[in-house]
Every structure is written in C-alpha cells, then in structure tokens.
Design a protein around this motif. Sequence first.
Motif, short mmCIF file in Angstrom:
data_model
loop_
_atom_site.label_atom_id
_atom_site.label_comp_id
_atom_site.label_asym_id
_atom_site.label_seq_id
_atom_site.Cartn_x
_atom_site.Cartn_y
_atom_site.Cartn_z
N SER A 138 20.81 -14.45 -18.85
CA SER A 138 20.17 -13.23 -18.34
C SER A 138 21.19 -12.34 -17.63
N GLY A 139 22.17 -12.95 -16.97
CA GLY A 139 23.24 -12.17 -16.36
C GLY A 139 24.03 -11.40 -17.40
N VAL A 140 24.30 -12.04 -18.54
CA VAL A 140 25.01 -11.38 -19.63
C VAL A 140 24.17 -10.24 -20.20
N TRP A 141 22.87 -10.51 -20.42
CA TRP A 141 21.99 -9.47 -20.97
C TRP A 141 21.98 -8.23 -20.07
N ILE A 142 21.82 -8.44 -18.78
CA ILE A 142 21.78 -7.31 -17.85
C ILE A 142 23.14 -6.62 -17.78
N TYR A 143 24.21 -7.39 -17.76
CA TYR A 143 25.56 -6.82 -17.71
C TYR A 143 25.83 -5.94 -18.93
N ARG A 144 25.36 -6.35 -20.08
CA ARG A 144 25.57 -5.57 -21.31
C ARG A 144 24.86 -4.22 -21.26
N LEU A 145 23.84 -4.08 -20.43
CA LEU A 145 23.16 -2.79 -20.28
C LEU A 145 24.07 -1.75 -19.66
N SER A 146 25.14 -2.19 -19.00
CA SER A 146 26.06 -1.25 -18.35
C SER A 146 26.97 -0.55 -19.35
N GLU A 147 26.89 -0.93 -20.61
CA GLU A 147 27.67 -0.32 -21.69
C GLU A 147 29.17 -0.40 -21.43
N TYR A 182 20.99 -24.80 -26.26
CA TYR A 182 21.43 -23.46 -26.62
C TYR A 182 21.16 -22.54 -25.43
N PRO A 183 22.12 -21.67 -25.04
CA PRO A 183 21.98 -20.86 -23.82
C PRO A 183 20.68 -20.05 -23.71
N VAL A 184 20.23 -19.47 -24.81
CA VAL A 184 18.98 -18.69 -24.75
C VAL A 184 17.80 -19.62 -24.48
N ALA A 185 17.80 -20.78 -25.11
CA ALA A 185 16.73 -21.76 -24.87
C ALA A 185 16.77 -22.23 -23.42
N ALA A 186 17.97 -22.49 -22.90
CA ALA A 186 18.10 -22.90 -21.50
C ALA A 186 17.55 -21.82 -20.57
N ASP A 204 32.78 -2.11 -22.16
CA ASP A 204 33.41 -2.84 -23.26
C ASP A 204 34.04 -4.15 -22.79
N SER A 205 34.43 -4.20 -21.54
CA SER A 205 35.07 -5.41 -21.03
C SER A 205 34.03 -6.39 -20.51
N ILE A 206 34.45 -7.63 -20.40
CA ILE A 206 33.59 -8.68 -19.85
C ILE A 206 34.22 -9.14 -18.54
N ASP A 207 33.45 -9.09 -17.48
CA ASP A 207 33.91 -9.55 -16.17
C ASP A 207 32.92 -10.60 -15.69
N ALA A 208 33.40 -11.83 -15.55
CA ALA A 208 32.52 -12.95 -15.25
C ALA A 208 31.87 -12.86 -13.88
N MET A 211 27.90 -13.48 -13.24
CA MET A 211 27.39 -14.61 -12.45
C MET A 211 26.56 -14.11 -11.26
N THR A 212 26.97 -13.01 -10.65
CA THR A 212 26.20 -12.43 -9.55
C THR A 212 24.82 -12.01 -10.04
N LEU A 213 24.78 -11.37 -11.20
CA LEU A 213 23.50 -10.98 -11.79
C LEU A 213 22.63 -12.19 -12.10
N ALA A 214 23.25 -13.27 -12.58
CA ALA A 214 22.50 -14.50 -12.86
C ALA A 214 21.87 -15.04 -11.58
N TYR A 215 22.62 -15.03 -10.49
CA TYR A 215 22.07 -15.46 -9.20
C TYR A 215 20.89 -14.57 -8.79
N ILE A 216 21.05 -13.27 -8.97
CA ILE A 216 19.97 -12.34 -8.58
C ILE A 216 18.73 -12.58 -9.42
#
Length: 149
Positions: free
Chosen positions: A103-112, A29-33, A114-118, A122-127
């Motif tokens: 974690s990249g998705v979690w941080i991206y969602r903080l930007s409020e 599961y992604p959160v567990a990973a 509505d759209s999803i840009d991969a 992915m850049t945030l996940a690398y960071i």
Amino acid sequence: MSEKRKIWIWLLIPFLYGALVSFVPMIIYPVAAQIVFGAFWLWVGMRFALLSGNSLKNFAWGNSLWLISFLLFLWQFILTDDANRNMAIAAVSQNYMLSFLTSGVWIYRLSETDSIDATPIMTLAYIVMVVVFAIGFVWGKIKKKTQIE
C-alpha cells in the motif's frame, strides 16, 4: 487464554510476519499479504474497540508496538545519517509494517515520481497501517454502540 493475552499475540503478528519475510522472502505474494493483513488489522482495531475501559487507552495500547516500531524507524531512517545507522535497529524497525509495504508503494506511485525512495514508501506503509487500525477501531465502537441501543 485470557482476552488480553490474545490481544498481545495479535499485536505481535505483523512483527513476526515481517521478521519471517526478512529471512524467507515471498512467503505470501505482496498483494495477497496486503489484503490479508489489511483485513486482519481492521479486525484487530475492532477487537480493541470492544474492550472495556477507556477508549483512548485501548486505542493507544493497540498501537503501542506500532508506535515503538515507527519511532525506531524515524530515528534510524530520518534522524540518523547512513554512517551512524544501527543496522540491527534499522532492520527490526522495518518488520512491523512490512505486510503493508504494497500500500505504501501504491500511494507513493500516485506522486508521479520516476525515482523510488524507500523511506517515504515505508513511512506511507506505517501511516496506512495506523489508519486501517483506526477505521477498525471506529467501526468497532459504532458496532458496540448499536448493540447497546
């Protein structure tokens, strides 16, 4: 097996996990990973801090595969347009950070947004991945220093 060989294996584990998930989705599961690999990557950072030799070289060595993967990712998703993208390189470049995608998705969602840009996700996940390693590395250096004193 020598310590340096073990370390190379540790550096390959995120890539191998990402490659496996590319073929068999939802192994974990992604959160567990994210939790498992976050703890693992923190530990790997600590292990690199405990190596003898130059700390800067050890930090760079510990992030060498991360850097190669991140540069390939930037080349394929930031510098190259869709028509000229090499799909094999693009796919391989995503494998290394895949366990940190949540974690990249979690941080991206903080930007409020509505759209999803991969690409930013992915850049945030690398960071996040390099920050977790750096925290482990600093923690390992502090631990090593306190053991010496």
